[in-house]
Design a protein around this motif. Structure first.
Motif, short mmCIF file in Angstrom:
data_model
loop_
_atom_site.label_atom_id
_atom_site.label_comp_id
_atom_site.label_asym_id
_atom_site.label_seq_id
_atom_site.Cartn_x
_atom_site.Cartn_y
_atom_site.Cartn_z
N ALA A 132 4.15 2.75 -4.91
CA ALA A 132 3.98 1.96 -6.13
C ALA A 132 2.60 1.31 -6.17
O ALA A 132 1.94 1.26 -7.21
N GLY A 136 8.84 -6.37 -13.33
CA GLY A 136 9.01 -4.98 -12.87
C GLY A 136 9.97 -4.22 -13.76
O GLY A 136 9.90 -2.99 -13.85
N ASN A 185 -2.10 -5.57 2.89
CA ASN A 185 -0.86 -4.90 3.28
C ASN A 185 -0.46 -5.33 4.68
O ASN A 185 -1.30 -5.66 5.50
N ALA A 230 0.83 -1.21 0.00
CA ALA A 230 0.00 0.00 0.00
C ALA A 230 0.87 1.26 0.00
O ALA A 230 0.42 2.31 0.42
#
Ligand code: NAP
Length: 281
Positions: free
Chosen positions: A142, A246, A161, A139
């Protein structure tokens, strides 16, 4: 040939760009952006500025007529108050990763959201996100960039989270459920995104989700790009998931920075090659 080298000459007309953040020792930005400038023949240079004072860095950027900056941790949020304008998506996300000069003004943008979506599109058809159950683990900045992008594309989101308070805050903003760990693993996501640093060096031997969550057909995106092939991506592939790296997101967000700064079409393949060369073992 090393495409990250800046072989062109530097003179009094060289436009200066850079990256502010700390630490920057391993950043890939200078290799990627200098390769892009060289490829399109721009007299421009991108430097990494290890930054101790973000207010001073923005003042310096104005004073020295810098043309654009990337912003990384820990300043993506704190930089916002020093800018003249912040674009609507970056304001929603609450983080700026790009500053572009517009006349005398410094304007903040967030290209992480765009980069994440473009990376997802390497694996999913446009429109596939609509109604798709998507679990975001994390959270932070990103996760916020990704969350608002997925929400805009009408995905059926859930957030999980480590710290409940932060996770619940983001879930509320995204108008979606917050799920504690066990519930999250039972959510039945078709897209699972790791937006935590779990799996990143020096925690490269850790994985943010239990193996049983990684079922065949699931799309798994890891925002971590160092290492490129994280343990999560390895496990996901081995269990028949489709994966999104990523590193692709990093390259796409950089390409969008290039577009915002120069108004030119980014030389994507050159940028990708420069990054891959930089991270070669
Ligand atoms: P951030 O704002 O610091 O947020 C980190 C998030 O991860 C928080 O939700 C935090 O939970 C959680 N977290 C941290 N350590 C954890 C642990 N050991 N176990 C479980 N959860 C943990 O960082 P960020 O900017 O969002 O970055 C997150 C990751 O995305 C990083 O690895 C970064 O490199 C990557 N990233 C990649 C790109 C790209 O282009 N590919 C772009 C941006 C970021 P708490 O709230 O409990 O602290």
């Amino acid at each position: 040939m090393d495409s990250g080298k800046t072989s062109r000459h530097i003179d009094s007309n060289t436009a200066l760009y850079g990256l502010v953040g700390r630490p920057l020792a391993h950043t890939l930005g200078p290799r990627m952006h200098n390769a892009a400038f060289a490829a399109v023949g721009l007299n421009a240079l991108y430097l990494a500025f290890e930054t101790r004072d973000i207010a001073g860095a923005v003042t310096g950027a104005r004073a020295l007529n810098l043309q654009g900056l990337s912003v990384t941790l820990p300043y993506k949020t704190s930089v916002m108050e020093f800018l003249d304008q912040v674009d609507e998506m970056a304001r929603k996300i609450g983080a700026v990763n790009t500053i572009a000069r517009r006349g005398d003004l410094l304007v903040g943008f967030n290209t992480d959201a765009y980069g994440a979506l473009k990376a997802l599109e390497t694996c999913l058809d446009p429109g596939a996100l609509r109604g798709m159950p998507c679990l975001i683990v994390g959270a932070g900045g990103a996760a916020r960039a990704l969350g608002f992008t997925l929400a805009r594309n009408q995905a059926a989101l859930a957030v999980s989270n480590r710290s409940r308070e932060r996770g619940e805050r983001l879930a509320k903003e995204l108008d979606c459920p917050f799920l504690a760990e066990q519930e999250a693993w039972e959510f039945g996501a078709d897209l699972l995104v790791n937006a935590t640093p779990v799996g990143m060096h020096p925690l490269a031997d850790t994985c943010p989700v239990p193996d049983h969550v990684l079922r065949k057909g699931l799309v798994v995106m890891d925002l971590v790009y160092n290492p490129r092939d994280t343990l999560l991506l390895q496990k996901a592939r081995a269990r028949g998931c489709r994966t999104v790296s990523g590193l692709d997101m990093f390259i796409f967000q950089g390409a969008e920075q290039f577009r915002l700064w120069t108004g030119l079409e980014p030389p994507l393949e050159v940028m990708k090659t420069a990054v891959l060369e930089a991270i070669k073992p």
